[in-house]
Design an enzyme around this catalytic site. Structure first.
Site, short mmCIF file in Angstrom:
data_model
loop_
_atom_site.label_atom_id
_atom_site.label_comp_id
_atom_site.label_asym_id
_atom_site.label_seq_id
_atom_site.Cartn_x
_atom_site.Cartn_y
_atom_site.Cartn_z
N PRO A 203 0.83 -1.22 0.00
CA PRO A 203 0.00 0.00 0.00
C PRO A 203 0.86 1.25 0.00
CG PRO A 203 -0.78 -1.59 1.64
CD PRO A 203 0.52 -2.11 1.14
N GLY A 204 0.43 2.23 -0.80
CA GLY A 204 1.11 3.52 -0.82
C GLY A 204 2.27 3.62 -1.78
N THR A 205 2.51 2.60 -2.60
CA THR A 205 3.66 2.65 -3.52
C THR A 205 3.36 3.42 -4.80
OG1 THR A 205 3.00 0.46 -4.31
CG2 THR A 205 4.75 0.55 -2.66
N LYS A 207 0.43 2.81 -7.12
CA LYS A 207 -0.17 2.03 -8.20
C LYS A 207 -1.26 2.83 -8.91
CE LYS A 207 -1.16 -1.22 -5.25
NZ LYS A 207 -0.42 -0.70 -4.08
N GLU A 424 15.50 1.48 27.27
CA GLU A 424 15.94 2.00 25.97
C GLU A 424 17.46 1.99 25.84
OE1 GLU A 424 13.99 2.36 23.60
OE2 GLU A 424 12.21 2.11 24.83
N HIS A 427 18.60 -1.39 24.70
CA HIS A 427 18.53 -1.52 23.24
C HIS A 427 19.72 -0.81 22.58
CE1 HIS A 427 14.65 -3.41 23.14
NE2 HIS A 427 14.00 -2.37 23.64
#
Length: 638
Positions: A203-205, A207, A424, A427
């Site tokens: 989606p969102g490319t 088309k 955090e 990470h």
């Protein structure tokens, strides 16, 4: 033959409905209060006046009406034609009968009152029988008409200049444009253009934008419709709309028909519990027939887009129908930069803004995401009353798209704030000290969206393959937040739930789909969770491996997670002083950038590696897209 029968069926239903309406109108007019009024001779009227049996008289120049008293105390309306009787008013007054005078009504009003219902019936008759014949047999109701929107060629403003980042797809579509402009060039050599072009991608490319650009480049009529517009609660309506859409395109050829979200009607037939959906399958069957029924010389090209090409019916995507499949992938670094330039044309940017740098910081973004970045940056700059969009606005816009807006007003206790900071930093430290991880861009404990904090990693280059070492490092980084909580506080919280979900998914994919387990070996054992989407087929699916292998798989997944967790604890423990210093700095500043992280850890800035190992790219696989290392969620912490 089927088309005619369907049209006759629809017209017959409409005729029945209209006849019911006509009957109701006739009953209303013929049974209105005036239809049961008794007509009296004038002599009888005079006798009843003398007997005092009339009341509520209305005296008009040519007509007298009122009520007459019957036996048993009942009353009934009456009317009589007024004669030349100068003594009528005196007689009414003598017998104490109330009356009121009424002027003569207009002849126009009389005609409208008496003739209007006849005109209405004639209008309904024309609407049912005459109008359909002038509309090539289409029914009076609009159910069978296609809802597709036609864009005039002269008003097409979207061209390939407005589309960026999908150069390979644009090249594939050049044949369509050339054919629509000069079909004789292909027909002279006996070539035929593919009848259908299927655009598929995330989606969102872009088309839909590509389809509009093809119509704009070719300068032909463009019919656009969503697949869901064909399906209604009445069986047969979707098929009729498909026929009508192709009929309109043939009348305006050369033309392009574009159907968005094709999987709404193009899913495999006879799937799911209880078989298929009659209306959807009839619509799909009609679409297949129409694809077989028109030739390329008619100048009609059918284009469609979908996010799920794997669920489409095989008969729809076979050669001769949608026989050209064009992938519209997420853009690479160069493509993202070009897309940003397209969307930045209408935005005033500061000279310091480097779109190449922005493109490097947005891996995995599609065209819609990049357009949103530019728009959010413009909004932020306008909110701050700036003359132009600067780097601060662009950075904030990227983070808003990734993790949501900041929530500085959220009140967090010092205890929870320290837990979040330790989570955090866990990470961050493990991500910075593992060899195959992406560079750490920043770490923050400012709440954003649903996250109470996050560590942002951005790759230095686009990747299309992911090695086993990279996945193991990702799993280790994801589990580092949980490990840091245990090491610092001797207790774990619910903040690592999202990290655990992602780490488990990575480990399961390594063992069952990518063949990256030494104990299980190079074998793919999909569990069906992401395969077939139809409920009926899922229920009928049985596991394709033994219980013994299932136990070995579970054990290997657990071993992978436990080893990564132990590795994360070891890295944090061996760098505990730097870890504590970074936690203190994060508590103080709330945001720590990459340069300061490297300074506290005593490391040189991370540089791009020349290679990621010896890989044999027999089949191109999408790399695992980078995401912010999962921080504690708002509704999960305590």
């Amino acid at each position: 033959m089927n088309n005619k029968n369907n049209n006759r069926r629809i017209i017959s239903v409409n005729q029945i409905l209209i006849w019911v309406a006509i009957f109701a109108v006739a009953v209303f007019f013929f049974n209105r209060p005036g239809a049961q009024t008794q007509t009296l001779d004038y002599s009888d009227f005079k006798n009843k006046v003398a007997a005092g049996q009339v009341a509520d008289l209305t005296v008009a120049p040519g007509l007298i009406s009122g009520t007459v008293k019957l036996e048993e105390g009942k009353e009934a309306p009456f009317k009589t034609v007024r004669m030349e009787d100068p003594d009528l008013v005196k007689e009414l007054s003598a017998h104490h009968i109330a009356y009121k005078a009424k002027a003569d009504s207009s002849w126009v009003g009389n005609i409208l009152f008496n003739v209007l219902w006849i005109v209405l019936l004639i209008g309904l008759w024309w609407f049912v029988f005459i109008r359909p014949q002038r509309n090539d047999g289409k029914s009076a109701m609009s159910f069978a008409r296609s809802k597709a929107k036609m864009q005039d060629p002269s008003k097409q403003t979207v061209t390939f200049k407005d589309v960026a980042g999908v150069e390979e797809a644009k090249e594939e579509l050049q044949d369509v444009i050339k054919f629509l402009k000069n079909p004789k060039k292909f027909q002279k050599l006996g070539g035929k253009l593919p009848k259908g072009v299927l655009l598929y991608g995330a989606p969102g490319t872009g088309k839909t934008l590509l389809a509009k650009a093809v119509a704009g480049e070719a300068g032909v009529a463009f019919f656009s419709a969503s697949a869901s517009e064909f399906v209604e609660m009445f069986v047969g309506v979707g098929a009729a709309r498909v026929r009508d859409l192709f009929d309109q395109a043939k009348k305006n050829s050369p033309a392009i028909i574009f159907i968005d979200e094709l999987d709404a009607v193009g899913r495999r037939r006879f799937a799911g519990i209880g078989g298929g959906h009659d209306e959807r399958e009839q619509t799909l069957n009609q679409l297949l027939i129409e694809l077989d029924g028109f030739e390329s010389k008619q100048g009609i090209i059918l284009m469609a887009s979908t996010n799920r090409p794997d669920v489409l019916d095989p008969a729809l995507v076979r050669p001769g129908r949608f026989d050209r499949h064009v992938a519209v992938p997420a853009p690479d670094l160069k493509g993202r930069e070009e897309i940003l330039k397209v969307h930045a044309k209408k935005v005033k940017l500061s000279p310091q803004v480097n779109l190449h740098t922005v493109a490097k910081g947005t891996p995995g973004f599609v065209g819609a995401d990049l357009a949103n970045v530019i728009n959010e940056a413009a909004i932020l700059a306008a909110r701050a009353d700036k003359e132009a969009v600067d780097n601060t606005d662009m950075d904030e816009a990227v983070e808003r798209v990734i993790a949501g807006p900041q929530k500085k007003s959220r009140i967090i206790s010092d205890k929870e704030k320290k837990i979040i900071a330790a989570h955090e930093v866990g990470h961050t430290v493990v991500a910075r000290l593992t060899r195959h991880s992406d560079p750490v861009h920043k770490v923050t404990i400012i709440p954003r969206g649903q996250a109470l904090g996050y560590t942002l990693q951005l790759p230095l280059e686009d990747k299309f393959l992911t090695s086993k070492s990279e996945i193991l490092d990702k799993v280790c980084i994801l589990l580092a937040g949980r490990a840091s909580e245990e090491l610092v506080f001797g207790e774990i919280t619910s903040g690592a739930s999202d990290d655990l979900n992602k780490a488990t998914a990575y480990a399961r994919k390594m063992v069952m789909e990518l063949g990256m387990s030494d104990k299980i070996g190079p074998i793919a054992l999909p569990d069906g969770e992401e395969g077939e989407v139809f409920l009926g087929r899922d229920l009928s699916r049985h596991r394709q491996y033994s219980e013994d292998l299932a136990r070995r798989i579970d054990a290997e997944i657990m071993d992978t997670l436990q080893a990564a967790y132990a590795r994360a604890k070891e890295i944090i423990s061996s760098h505990r002083a730097q870890f504590d210093a970074l936690v203190a700095r994060l508590m103080e500043k709330e945001v720590v950038e990459a340069a300061e992280i490297d300074e506290i850890l005593g490391l040189a800035p991370q540089k791009k590696e020349e290679s990621v190992g010896e890989l044999s790219p027999h089949e191109e696989q999408p790399a695992l897209q980078p995401q912010p290392a999962g921080g504690p969620k708002q509704d999960e912490l305590f």
